[in-house]
Design a protein around this motif. Structure first.
Motif, PDB file in Angstrom:
ATOM      1  N   VAL A 157      35.919  40.871  32.656  1.00 18.78           N
ATOM      2  CA  VAL A 157      35.218  39.698  32.150  1.00 18.78           C
ATOM      3  C   VAL A 157      36.104  38.483  32.406  1.00 18.78           C
ATOM      4  O   VAL A 157      37.321  38.534  32.174  1.00 18.78           O
ATOM      5  N   VAL A 158      35.500  37.404  32.875  1.00 17.97           N
ATOM      6  CA  VAL A 158      36.229  36.160  33.108  1.00 17.97           C
ATOM      7  C   VAL A 158      35.691  35.111  32.137  1.00 17.97           C
ATOM      8  O   VAL A 158      34.648  34.501  32.388  1.00 17.97           O
ATOM      9  N   PRO A 159      36.377  34.888  31.003  1.00 17.04           N
ATOM     10  CA  PRO A 159      35.871  33.925  30.021  1.00 17.04           C
ATOM     11  C   PRO A 159      35.988  32.498  30.543  1.00 17.04           C
ATOM     12  O   PRO A 159      36.871  32.184  31.346  1.00 17.04           O
ATOM     13  N   PRO A 160      35.119  31.603  30.073  1.00 13.10           N
ATOM     14  CA  PRO A 160      35.274  30.192  30.453  1.00 13.10           C
ATOM     15  C   PRO A 160      36.485  29.586  29.780  1.00 13.10           C
ATOM     16  O   PRO A 160      36.870  29.992  28.676  1.00 13.10           O
ATOM     17  N   LEU A 161      37.129  28.626  30.438  1.00 16.56           N
ATOM     18  CA  LEU A 161      38.261  27.940  29.841  1.00 16.56           C
ATOM     19  C   LEU A 161      37.772  26.997  28.754  1.00 16.56           C
ATOM     20  O   LEU A 161      36.683  26.424  28.846  1.00 16.56           O
ATOM     21  N   SER A 162      38.594  26.835  27.713  1.00 14.06           N
ATOM     22  CA  SER A 162      38.202  25.980  26.599  1.00 14.06           C
ATOM     23  C   SER A 162      38.270  24.512  26.967  1.00 14.06           C
ATOM     24  O   SER A 162      37.653  23.673  26.332  1.00 14.06           O
ATOM     25  N   GLN A 163      39.057  24.191  28.017  1.00 17.48           N
ATOM     26  CA  GLN A 163      39.171  22.812  28.458  1.00 17.48           C
ATOM     27  C   GLN A 163      38.961  22.769  29.962  1.00 17.48           C
ATOM     28  O   GLN A 163      39.055  23.783  30.649  1.00 17.48           O
ATOM     29  N   ARG A 164      38.705  21.585  30.462  1.00 15.81           N
ATOM     30  CA  ARG A 164      38.470  21.405  31.901  1.00 15.81           C
ATOM     31  C   ARG A 164      39.702  21.816  32.692  1.00 15.81           C
ATOM     32  O   ARG A 164      40.832  21.538  32.310  1.00 15.81           O
ATOM     33  N   VAL A 165      39.475  22.506  33.798  1.00 16.45           N
ATOM     34  CA  VAL A 165      40.578  22.892  34.672  1.00 16.45           C
ATOM     35  C   VAL A 165      41.269  21.649  35.195  1.00 16.45           C
ATOM     36  O   VAL A 165      40.644  20.630  35.469  1.00 16.45           O
ATOM     37  N   ASP A 170      45.470  35.189  40.727  1.00 15.00           N
ATOM     38  CA  ASP A 170      46.638  34.325  40.837  1.00 15.00           C
ATOM     39  C   ASP A 170      46.293  32.884  41.177  1.00 15.00           C
ATOM     40  O   ASP A 170      47.146  32.008  41.062  1.00 15.00           O
ATOM     41  N   CYS A 171      45.066  32.621  41.632  1.00 15.00           N
ATOM     42  CA  CYS A 171      44.678  31.247  41.936  1.00 15.00           C
ATOM     43  C   CYS A 171      43.922  30.597  40.789  1.00 15.00           C
ATOM     44  O   CYS A 171      43.469  29.462  40.917  1.00 15.00           O
ATOM     45  N   ASN A 172      43.761  31.354  39.699  1.00 10.50           N
ATOM     46  CA  ASN A 172      43.095  30.805  38.520  1.00 10.50           C
ATOM     47  C   ASN A 172      41.671  30.359  38.836  1.00 10.50           C
ATOM     48  O   ASN A 172      41.187  29.339  38.349  1.00 10.50           O
ATOM     49  N   LEU A 173      40.988  31.157  39.681  1.00 12.41           N
ATOM     50  CA  LEU A 173      39.607  30.849  40.041  1.00 12.41           C
ATOM     51  C   LEU A 173      38.607  31.691  39.261  1.00 12.41           C
ATOM     52  O   LEU A 173      37.409  31.444  39.330  1.00 12.41           O
ATOM     53  N   GLY A 174      39.106  32.718  38.554  1.00 17.85           N
ATOM     54  CA  GLY A 174      38.215  33.618  37.845  1.00 17.85           C
ATOM     55  C   GLY A 174      37.785  34.761  38.741  1.00 17.85           C
ATOM     56  O   GLY A 174      36.732  34.711  39.374  1.00 17.85           O
ATOM     57  N   CYS A 175      38.607  35.806  38.853  1.00 14.50           N
ATOM     58  CA  CYS A 175      38.357  36.929  39.756  1.00 14.50           C
ATOM     59  C   CYS A 175      37.138  37.728  39.293  1.00 14.50           C
ATOM     60  O   CYS A 175      37.090  38.216  38.163  1.00 14.50           O
ATOM     61  N   ASP A 176      36.148  37.877  40.153  1.00 16.82           N
ATOM     62  CA  ASP A 176      34.902  38.581  39.835  1.00 16.82           C
ATOM     63  C   ASP A 176      34.745  39.761  40.781  1.00 16.82           C
ATOM     64  O   ASP A 176      34.457  39.591  41.971  1.00 16.82           O
ATOM     65  N   THR A 177      34.944  40.969  40.265  1.00 11.61           N
ATOM     66  CA  THR A 177      34.883  42.181  41.100  1.00 11.61           C
ATOM     67  C   THR A 177      33.558  42.915  40.950  1.00 11.61           C
ATOM     68  O   THR A 177      33.435  44.056  41.398  1.00 11.61           O
ATOM     69  N   SER A 178      32.567  42.275  40.349  1.00 14.01           N
ATOM     70  CA  SER A 178      31.342  42.993  39.995  1.00 14.01           C
ATOM     71  C   SER A 178      30.462  43.321  41.190  1.00 14.01           C
ATOM     72  O   SER A 178      29.714  44.299  41.155  1.00 14.01           O
ATOM     73  N   ASN A 179      30.507  42.525  42.249  1.00 17.62           N
ATOM     74  CA  ASN A 179      29.580  42.725  43.365  1.00 17.62           C
ATOM     75  C   ASN A 179      30.293  42.799  44.703  1.00 17.62           C
ATOM     76  O   ASN A 179      29.878  42.169  45.675  1.00 17.62           O
ATOM     77  N   CYS A 180      31.404  43.521  44.765  1.00 21.08           N
ATOM     78  CA  CYS A 180      32.083  43.722  46.047  1.00 21.08           C
ATOM     79  C   CYS A 180      32.831  45.050  46.003  1.00 21.08           C
ATOM     80  O   CYS A 180      32.970  45.663  44.943  1.00 21.08           O
ATOM     81  N   VAL A 181      33.294  45.489  47.148  1.00 21.58           N
ATOM     82  CA  VAL A 181      34.031  46.748  47.253  1.00 21.58           C
ATOM     83  C   VAL A 181      35.512  46.432  47.106  1.00 21.58           C
ATOM     84  O   VAL A 181      36.127  45.871  48.022  1.00 21.58           O
ATOM     85  N   GLN A 182      36.088  46.772  45.975  1.00 20.12           N
ATOM     86  CA  GLN A 182      37.481  46.443  45.724  1.00 20.12           C
ATOM     87  C   GLN A 182      38.389  47.125  46.745  1.00 20.12           C
ATOM     88  O   GLN A 182      38.126  48.217  47.203  1.00 20.12           O
ATOM     89  N   PHE A 183      39.466  46.438  47.074  1.00 18.61           N
ATOM     90  CA  PHE A 183      40.470  46.842  48.058  1.00 18.61           C
ATOM     91  C   PHE A 183      39.984  46.611  49.483  1.00 18.61           C
ATOM     92  O   PHE A 183      40.709  46.072  50.304  1.00 18.61           O
ATOM     93  N   GLN A 184      38.733  47.003  49.805  1.00 18.40           N
ATOM     94  CA  GLN A 184      38.226  46.763  51.153  1.00 18.40           C
ATOM     95  C   GLN A 184      37.768  45.319  51.345  1.00 18.40           C
ATOM     96  O   GLN A 184      37.607  44.870  52.475  1.00 18.40           O
ATOM     97  N   PRO A 231      35.045  37.495  45.180  1.00 21.30           N
ATOM     98  CA  PRO A 231      34.985  36.064  44.851  1.00 21.30           C
ATOM     99  C   PRO A 231      35.959  35.691  43.738  1.00 21.30           C
ATOM    100  O   PRO A 231      36.018  36.341  42.697  1.00 21.30           O
ATOM    101  N   GLY A 232      36.721  34.627  43.971  1.00 18.50           N
ATOM    102  CA  GLY A 232      37.684  34.144  42.992  1.00 18.50           C
ATOM    103  C   GLY A 232      38.968  34.930  42.914  1.00 18.50           C
ATOM    104  O   GLY A 232      39.886  34.540  42.180  1.00 18.50           O
ATOM    105  N   CYS A 233      39.080  36.021  43.660  1.00 17.36           N
ATOM    106  CA  CYS A 233      40.245  36.905  43.540  1.00 17.36           C
ATOM    107  C   CYS A 233      41.342  36.529  44.528  1.00 17.36           C
ATOM    108  O   CYS A 233      41.120  35.789  45.487  1.00 17.36           O
TER     109      CYS A 233
END
Length: 662
Positions: free
Chosen positions: A204-212, A308-322, A326-328
């Motif tokens: 889960v990638v929670p929203p930040l409490s303040q603007r990036v 590590d880029c603070n983009l919000g890593c979303d692994t829900s719809n891709c093949v991890q490692f291969q 998005p955001g990772c």
């Protein structure tokens, strides 16, 4: 999975929380957290800082707040602090008492930086713009309160750094304790992973409490691989008068579509060149910007899904490692980027389309059979004299990497308004130490999504795009200074970003009666010819300096043509060449002519030159404003073309074990 290996493989940060066993089969909740807001206090003894012999302390308190969403990451597993990762807190001063001049001048641009685990100290207090280290921090108690989601660091001892001691003229004071530092930070999660028996089950990638904060990129449509960080640089080996360097890279997917990371022999993966630059010369050491090193390309494989880029890593719809989701983010170590078997010749690839030839092992794109390596082979090859600090006093150095992939090209052809092919390069400043063997220290933050030429202080940078939709872009930078009354120094840099056609000539117009002297040319070292390197007859690219021709109305530099020599010393992708002269006439706004190597008509680009005419449009100065001005953005409008047929996804393959370092 790499995140879990990292977590359980590292020593736990000292905490008042009870310990747990380092067991990679644990289950629970893993949180990656950054600073939401913080208060930082430094108690400093001015007598000690000023070198007074007084036995009585003269304390002064420096109070700071930390910038919102400072990327100072910690890992929390089942509410216990497990590790503090490299990052920094930008400090906003709430008071500025009387301080030594050097420290007072930087009081409004300080950062607390968490250093890598292989450093002698855990924290350092530095100038965010110059990288100058004022204090190293020794010790300190780290405590995480799960109920309050707060991190405290208490009792850290402020030690005068060697760099600060030398600046104060008291080198013997290096390491002296002059105060203490404490931090109280409210933390917020940026990624929450549920772990079952050591395996991530949901993220889960929670929203930040303040603007990036400023400069943080947001996800864009399509695949968009960028260089999010260049955290480290090392000398791997040397040979004769040259050294072989490697720079650590953290690639990030700034797009909302996965980026394929299939290992060779598959061709559906990014590749990236590594480059090194030096800014030097003139009264303020910003007169010229030169490339002093380049490496073969690294072929990426197997993506680690970090944030590590603070983009919000979303692994829900891709093949991890291969795929890089998005955001990772996916990191490579500096020395790993210099392992021979993972490097391939630039000659095999098209930097605009991202394509290179497939084939069974040994793969054409990274074939090392038939040649023997030395310490600089294929790595960032740099002449020792270009790094020697005695010979380059006051010089500034920059590393650069650019991830290129055919996926971005294909997406751009199918979605002309969503082209992400011109933001792949990033750069970072490094301090260089040494005369024959070298160490490198990163300064400030990585300049994301811009090539290193943008760091040339006081220069004007113009973009050249000869054939939108069919080939890439390049940049021409220029700067005019006046080293003496009536003398004008003209400095030009031509950088090929991703033009496959390459650049073969550069011509500057001259006014009537202009007298030129100190005509010069500079190019980075080339790799010698290697068996199977993709060049014609395996001869490697030529290192022959460009010929120069001065006519009454122009001065022109050129390499051999493509017809004369396909291995000629043209400006290929990821390289920057310099052209320079002194003149007795002031600058006028005019156009230079850029000629191409493989195909295409010459193209004009705006510059300044001693072109004659009316009153000069600008008055040159030896001290330039230390901010590079880009006159064109790195985004181009692409003409749609038919979408290439997609390749099928290969079956999963294990990440190959890197060879031992020679």
């Amino acid at each position: 999975m790499f995140l879990l290996v990292l977590l359980f493989g590292l020593s736990r940060v000292d905490s008042r929380n009870p310990d747990t066993k380092n067991n990679s089969k644990q289950s629970g909740t893993l949180q990656k957290m950054i600073v939401e807001n913080a208060s930082v206090t430094m108690q400093v003894d001015l007598n000690g800082l000023n070198g007074s012999n007084s036995l009585v302390a003269r304390p002064v308190t420096l109070q700071f707040s930390a910038a919102a969403n400072s990327f100072f990451p910690i890992l929390i597993f089942n509410d216990l602090l497990r590790t503090v990762q490299p990052g920094s807190m930008v400090l906003i001063p709430e008071n500025v008492p009387a301080l030594p001049v050097q420290l007072a001048a930087s009081a409004k641009q300080l950062v607390i930086q968490k250093l890598p685990s292989n450093q002698s100290f855990g924290l350092a207090v530095r100038d965010s713009k110059t990288g100058f280290t004022f204090f190293n921090v020794e010790g300190g108690d780290y405590d995480y309160n799960a109920n309050a989601r707060s991190l405290s660091i208490a009792g850290g001892r402020l030690l005068i750094s060697k760099q600060f001691a030398n600046a104060l003229g008291r080198s013997s004071d290096a390491g002296s304790i002059v105060g203490r530092i404490s931090v109280g930070a409210a933390m917020q999660p940026i990624q929450i992973t549920q772990v079952v028996n050591g395996q991530p089950k949901s993220v889960v990638v929670p929203p930040l409490s303040q603007r990036v904060g400023p400069g943080a990129p947001t996800l864009v449509p399509g695949p968009d691989i960028i260089v999010g960080d260049l955290p480290d640089m090392v000398e791997i080996d040397s040979t004769g008068s040259q050294v072989g360097l490697g720079v650590a890279t953290t690639s990030c997917n700034n797009g909302d579509q996965p980026v394929n990371f299939h290992a060779l022999p598959e061709t559906d993966h990014p590749f990236f060149p590594q480059n090194f630059y030096r800014m030097s010369g003139g009264a303020d050491n910003t007169e010229r910007f030169e490339q002093i090193g380049q490496a073969w390309i690294k072929h990426a494989f197997g993506a680690d899904e970090l944030d590590d880029c603070n983009l919000g890593c979303d692994t829900s719809n891709c093949v991890q490692f291969q795929q890089l989701c998005p955001g990772c983010a996916d990191p490579y170590l500096a020395d790993e980027n210099g392992w021979y078997d993972l490097l391939g010749s630039r000659a095999w690839v098209n930097p605009f389309t991202g394509f290179f030839p497939p084939g069974p092992s040994p793969y054409p794109s990274s074939n090392h059979t038939g040649h023997k390596h030395d310490g600089a082979s294929h790595r960032i090859r740099v002449n020792v004299d270009d790094l020697n600090t005695t010979l380059n006093q006051g010089a500034t150095y920059f590393a650069e990497a650019a991830y290129l992939t055919s996926q971005e090209y294909q997406w751009c052809q199918a979605h002309p308004g969503q082209c992400n092919m011109y933001n792949n390069a990033s750069y970072r400043k490094f301090l260089v130490s040494g005369t024959t063997n070298f160490t490198f220290s990163p300064v400030g933050v990585t300049g994301r999504m811009q090539p290193a030429i943008m760091a040339w202080a006081g220069a004007t940078i113009n973009q050249v795009q000869p054939d939108p939709g069919n080939d890439g872009i390049s940049f021409v930078g220029y700067k005019v200074t006046s080293p003496a009354p009536g003398v004008y120094h003209y400095e030009y840099a031509v950088y090929n970003y991703n033009l496959d056609r390459s650049i073969q000539s550069f011509s500057v117009p001259l006014g009537a009666g202009a007298n030129l002297s100190n005509i010069g040319f500079h190019a980075p070292p080339q790799e010698p010819g290697w068996a199977n390197d993709g060049t014609v007859n395996n001869q490697g690219y030529s290192s022959t300096p460009w010929a120069v021709t001065q006519a009454s109305d122009s001065i022109t530099w050129n390499s051999e043509t493509f017809v004369q020599n396909q291995n000629a010393n043209a400006i290929r992708f990821g390289t920057l060449y310099n052209f320079r002269f002194d003149a007795d006439q002031p600058p006028q706004t005019t156009n230079a002519t850029v000629g191409f190597f493989k195909t295409g008509s010459p193209m004009m680009v705006g510059i300044q030159a001693p072109a004659g005419g009316a009153t000069p449009t600008a008055t040159p100065t030896a001290t330039a404003t230390p901010t590079a001005t880009a006159t064109a953005t790195a985004t181009a409008t692409i003409t749609p073309r038919p979408t290439p047929s997609p390749r099928g996804s290969p079956p999963p393959r294990p990440r190959p074990t890197p060879p031992s370092r020679p």
